[in-house]
Design a protein around this motif. Structure first.
Motif, PDB file in Angstrom:
ATOM      1  N   SER A 172     -14.152  -6.609  33.202  1.00 23.34           N
ATOM      2  CA  SER A 172     -14.704  -7.903  32.779  1.00 23.34           C
ATOM      3  C   SER A 172     -13.665  -9.017  32.924  1.00 23.34           C
ATOM      4  O   SER A 172     -13.987 -10.132  33.368  1.00 23.34           O
ATOM      5  CB  SER A 172     -15.183  -7.818  31.332  1.00 23.34           C
ATOM      6  N   TYR A 173     -12.428  -8.716  32.559  1.00 19.88           N
ATOM      7  CA  TYR A 173     -11.358  -9.712  32.652  1.00 19.88           C
ATOM      8  C   TYR A 173     -11.167 -10.168  34.096  1.00 19.88           C
ATOM      9  O   TYR A 173     -11.075 -11.370  34.384  1.00 19.88           O
ATOM     10  CB  TYR A 173     -10.068  -9.110  32.102  1.00 19.88           C
ATOM     11  N   GLY A 174     -11.109  -9.210  35.012  1.00 20.00           N
ATOM     12  CA  GLY A 174     -10.913  -9.557  36.420  1.00 20.00           C
ATOM     13  C   GLY A 174     -12.103 -10.283  37.014  1.00 20.00           C
ATOM     14  O   GLY A 174     -11.937 -11.219  37.814  1.00 20.00           O
ATOM     15  N   LEU A 175     -13.324  -9.862  36.650  1.00 18.63           N
ATOM     16  CA  LEU A 175     -14.521 -10.524  37.172  1.00 18.63           C
ATOM     17  C   LEU A 175     -14.582 -11.988  36.747  1.00 18.63           C
ATOM     18  O   LEU A 175     -14.844 -12.883  37.558  1.00 18.63           O
ATOM     19  CB  LEU A 175     -15.769  -9.781  36.690  1.00 18.63           C
ATOM     20  N   ILE A 176     -14.330 -12.235  35.466  1.00 13.61           N
ATOM     21  CA  ILE A 176     -14.393 -13.616  34.952  1.00 13.61           C
ATOM     22  C   ILE A 176     -13.286 -14.460  35.552  1.00 13.61           C
ATOM     23  O   ILE A 176     -13.502 -15.616  35.966  1.00 13.61           O
ATOM     24  CB  ILE A 176     -14.316 -13.601  33.416  1.00 13.61           C
ATOM     25  N   SER A 177     -12.071 -13.909  35.630  1.00 16.18           N
ATOM     26  CA  SER A 177     -10.945 -14.662  36.174  1.00 16.18           C
ATOM     27  C   SER A 177     -11.174 -15.039  37.629  1.00 16.18           C
ATOM     28  O   SER A 177     -10.947 -16.187  38.024  1.00 16.18           O
ATOM     29  CB  SER A 177      -9.665 -13.835  36.029  1.00 16.18           C
ATOM     30  N   GLY A 178     -11.625 -14.092  38.433  1.00 19.75           N
ATOM     31  CA  GLY A 178     -11.818 -14.370  39.852  1.00 19.75           C
ATOM     32  C   GLY A 178     -13.008 -15.269  40.121  1.00 19.75           C
ATOM     33  O   GLY A 178     -12.974 -16.076  41.049  1.00 19.75           O
ATOM     34  N   TYR A 179     -14.058 -15.168  39.320  1.00 20.32           N
ATOM     35  CA  TYR A 179     -15.274 -15.947  39.591  1.00 20.32           C
ATOM     36  C   TYR A 179     -15.082 -17.427  39.268  1.00 20.32           C
ATOM     37  O   TYR A 179     -15.439 -18.295  40.066  1.00 20.32           O
ATOM     38  CB  TYR A 179     -16.441 -15.381  38.791  1.00 20.32           C
ATOM     39  N   PHE A 180     -14.522 -17.720  38.087  1.00 19.78           N
ATOM     40  CA  PHE A 180     -14.404 -19.123  37.689  1.00 19.78           C
ATOM     41  C   PHE A 180     -13.243 -19.824  38.390  1.00 19.78           C
ATOM     42  O   PHE A 180     -13.322 -21.015  38.684  1.00 19.78           O
ATOM     43  CB  PHE A 180     -14.251 -19.229  36.170  1.00 19.78           C
ATOM     44  N   GLY A 181     -12.157 -19.101  38.659  1.00 21.87           N
ATOM     45  CA  GLY A 181     -11.043 -19.684  39.388  1.00 21.87           C
ATOM     46  C   GLY A 181     -10.427 -20.887  38.664  1.00 21.87           C
ATOM     47  O   GLY A 181     -10.631 -21.102  37.460  1.00 21.87           O
ATOM     48  N   GLY A 182      -9.662 -21.675  39.405  1.00 21.75           N
ATOM     49  CA  GLY A 182      -9.087 -22.895  38.861  1.00 21.75           C
ATOM     50  C   GLY A 182      -8.195 -22.666  37.658  1.00 21.75           C
ATOM     51  O   GLY A 182      -7.382 -21.739  37.614  1.00 21.75           O
ATOM     52  N   MET A 183      -8.347 -23.515  36.650  1.00 20.86           N
ATOM     53  CA  MET A 183      -7.524 -23.453  35.448  1.00 20.86           C
ATOM     54  C   MET A 183      -7.766 -22.153  34.668  1.00 20.86           C
ATOM     55  O   MET A 183      -6.823 -21.565  34.121  1.00 20.86           O
ATOM     56  CB  MET A 183      -7.819 -24.665  34.562  1.00 20.86           C
ATOM     57  N   VAL A 184      -9.020 -21.714  34.627  1.00 19.38           N
ATOM     58  CA  VAL A 184      -9.336 -20.466  33.916  1.00 19.38           C
ATOM     59  C   VAL A 184      -8.587 -19.295  34.541  1.00 19.38           C
ATOM     60  O   VAL A 184      -7.972 -18.474  33.848  1.00 19.38           O
ATOM     61  CB  VAL A 184     -10.858 -20.210  33.931  1.00 19.38           C
ATOM     62  N   ASP A 185      -8.606 -19.224  35.854  1.00 18.06           N
ATOM     63  CA  ASP A 185      -7.926 -18.140  36.555  1.00 18.06           C
ATOM     64  C   ASP A 185      -6.416 -18.209  36.336  1.00 18.06           C
ATOM     65  O   ASP A 185      -5.762 -17.175  36.118  1.00 18.06           O
ATOM     66  CB  ASP A 185      -8.258 -18.227  38.046  1.00 18.06           C
ATOM     67  N   ASN A 186      -5.851 -19.423  36.400  1.00 25.30           N
ATOM     68  CA  ASN A 186      -4.397 -19.572  36.206  1.00 25.30           C
ATOM     69  C   ASN A 186      -3.961 -19.098  34.815  1.00 25.30           C
ATOM     70  O   ASN A 186      -2.979 -18.374  34.671  1.00 25.30           O
ATOM     71  CB  ASN A 186      -3.991 -21.031  36.415  1.00 25.30           C
ATOM     72  N   ILE A 187      -4.695 -19.519  33.796  1.00 29.69           N
ATOM     73  CA  ILE A 187      -4.325 -19.139  32.427  1.00 29.69           C
ATOM     74  C   ILE A 187      -4.450 -17.630  32.226  1.00 29.69           C
ATOM     75  O   ILE A 187      -3.556 -16.971  31.674  1.00 29.69           O
ATOM     76  CB  ILE A 187      -5.204 -19.903  31.416  1.00 29.69           C
ATOM     77  N   MET A 188      -5.552 -17.073  32.697  1.00 30.83           N
ATOM     78  CA  MET A 188      -5.788 -15.635  32.498  1.00 30.83           C
ATOM     79  C   MET A 188      -4.774 -14.789  33.267  1.00 30.83           C
ATOM     80  O   MET A 188      -4.271 -13.780  32.761  1.00 30.83           O
ATOM     81  CB  MET A 188      -7.213 -15.270  32.915  1.00 30.83           C
ATOM     82  N   GLN A 189      -4.434 -15.203  34.470  1.00 27.07           N
ATOM     83  CA  GLN A 189      -3.475 -14.424  35.257  1.00 27.07           C
ATOM     84  C   GLN A 189      -2.052 -14.558  34.722  1.00 27.07           C
ATOM     85  O   GLN A 189      -1.271 -13.600  34.762  1.00 27.07           O
ATOM     86  CB  GLN A 189      -3.522 -14.860  36.730  1.00 27.07           C
ATOM     87  N   ARG A 190      -1.684 -15.738  34.220  1.00 28.18           N
ATOM     88  CA  ARG A 190      -0.338 -15.882  33.639  1.00 28.18           C
ATOM     89  C   ARG A 190      -0.200 -15.021  32.387  1.00 28.18           C
ATOM     90  O   ARG A 190       0.843 -14.404  32.148  1.00 28.18           O
ATOM     91  CB  ARG A 190      -0.079 -17.345  33.297  1.00 28.18           C
ATOM     92  N   PHE A 191      -1.270 -14.943  31.592  1.00 27.42           N
ATOM     93  CA  PHE A 191      -1.247 -14.097  30.405  1.00 27.42           C
ATOM     94  C   PHE A 191      -1.086 -12.628  30.798  1.00 27.42           C
ATOM     95  O   PHE A 191      -0.303 -11.883  30.187  1.00 27.42           O
ATOM     96  CB  PHE A 191      -2.536 -14.298  29.597  1.00 27.42           C
ATOM     97  N   ALA A 192      -1.825 -12.209  31.824  1.00 31.69           N
ATOM     98  CA  ALA A 192      -1.737 -10.820  32.276  1.00 31.69           C
ATOM     99  C   ALA A 192      -0.342 -10.503  32.820  1.00 31.69           C
ATOM    100  O   ALA A 192       0.197  -9.412  32.596  1.00 31.69           O
ATOM    101  CB  ALA A 192      -2.790 -10.542  33.344  1.00 31.69           C
ATOM    102  N   GLU A 193       0.271 -11.447  33.522  1.00 28.61           N
ATOM    103  CA  GLU A 193       1.607 -11.222  34.070  1.00 28.61           C
ATOM    104  C   GLU A 193       2.653 -11.111  32.964  1.00 28.61           C
ATOM    105  O   GLU A 193       3.571 -10.286  33.047  1.00 28.61           O
ATOM    106  CB  GLU A 193       1.969 -12.350  35.031  1.00 28.61           C
TER     107      GLU A 193
END
Length: 355
Positions: A172-193
């Motif tokens: 679910s995390y990856g699906l939401i991050s990749g679909y919305f992209g932009g700022m949502v994707d940046n925040i979610m991926q930085r948290f995961a990293e």
């Protein structure tokens, strides 16, 4: 020349019955018509052709059955300590008549190797003549057979936790991050990293300071970072599909974002997610075994395969049988899941079918 042509024209040809052959006897190359197969039937047929995957699946089923019924077969409990039964070698009824698993072992002494059978040597004082320990006993007189299959339960529980965490949260995390992209994707991926940058050992140590050492602590440690790999795979697949024509058509018809994610995109990448989830199981089992080996696993007297190996390692030079059976079971579990994952990858990936 003209004469030859004229003679050929005047020649009368007579056909005999043997000059003809029924058409059904001819080898005529006619295109075969194959029956239509659904996607899942095609996946199943490809999977069943993979002998390694079938062997892995059978091994997992057999180990699962033994994990359920194994602790109740020998008549001993995993935490029962009988000091007079300590350090007994494996003894199996029936096989002892053939000179194998008869309770004897070679002991290293100052004068060389000595063959010892404590069942026979001590039978008059301890009454061991009718006692059988199929995998032997440890230094506290606990049955290794029962403790091995009890530990296998924990390993299979860890495998189940890994699948649930991957499929429910990581996907679910990856699906939401990749679909919305932009700022949502940046925040979610930085948290995961940031979360992925913290070693699992540090997370477990911090959890032990807050919680008691045990299965709950290990479960939380795996749930904290175990989903990151799955989220990255799901995000990469979404980035490939979200600009496809069928997604744009669905949006044009008024489909909501979460409908597109879980009804349009997810079915098209579900095969890859299953494969990734299966490959994460051996990693989770090995992580639990490693944590148990260094003393951060389930507390005594409860046993896992990792803690059994850790305890038996101390007696490896004198009683090697203590470590052999837990190592074999752990190796079979990890190898079986890897073979099953390979088979699923070949079945779900259409490119692998052409190789």
């Amino acid at each position: 020349m003209n004469n030859l042509i004229q003679e050929a024209e005047n020649t009368v040809f007579e056909f005999q019955p043997k000059d003809f052959e029924p058409a059904e006897n001819h080898n005529i190359n006619i295109d075969k018509v194959y029956a239509a197969k659904s996607y899942w039937k095609d996946v199943l047929s490809t999977f069943l052709k993979n002998k390694g995957a079938i062997v892995g699946l059978i091994a997992i089923i057999m180990i699962g059955i033994m994990a359920m019924i194994g602790p109740d077969l020998s008549g001993h409990t995993y935490d029962a300590q009988i000091i007079t039964h300590q350090n007994l070698a494996p003894r199996v009824p029936g096989l002892e008549k053939f000179g194998i698993f008869n309770g004897s072992e070679n002991m290293n002494t100052s004068t060389g190797k000595v063959k010892v059978n404590k069942y026979v040597d001590s039978s008059k004082t301890t009454g061991l003549e009718n006692i059988y320990y199929w995998f032997g006993t440890d230094v506290l007189g606990r049955d290794i057979f029962t403790r091995t299959w009890t530990g296998t339960r924990i390993s299979l529980y860890i495998a189940l936790v890994a699948v649930i965490v991957d499929m429910c949260f990581g996907m679910s995390y990856g699906l939401i991050s990749g679909y919305f992209g932009g700022m949502v994707d940046n925040i979610m991926q930085r948290f995961a990293e940031i979360l992925n940058g913290i070693p699992t050992l540090v997370i477990v140590t911090l959890l032990i300071l807050v919680l008691k050492p045990g299965l709950t602590t290990i479960t939380l440690a795996l749930a904290t970072t175990g989903w990151i790999g799955m989220s990255r795979v799901a995000r990469a697949q979404v980035l490939k599909l979200k600009e496809q024509e069928f997604i744009l058509a669905s949006k044009t018809l008024g489909a909501k974002d979460f409908y597109v994610i879980f009804k349009e995109i997810l079915p098209n990448i579900f095969g890859q997610l299953i494969i990734m989830s299966m490959f994460s199981i051996p990693n989770a089992i090995f992580t639990e075994a490693f944590l148990a080996f260094i003393g951060l696993g389930v507390p005594a007297p409860l046993a896992s395969l990792g803690s059994l190996i850790s305890e038996a390692f101390k007696s490896f030079t004198t009683h090697p049988y203590m470590i052999i059976f837990p190592v074999i079971v752990l190796a079979i579990v990890m190898l079986a899941f890897n073979m099953l994952a390979d088979g699923l990858r070949d079945a779900f990936d259409p490119k692998m079918k052409e190789m």
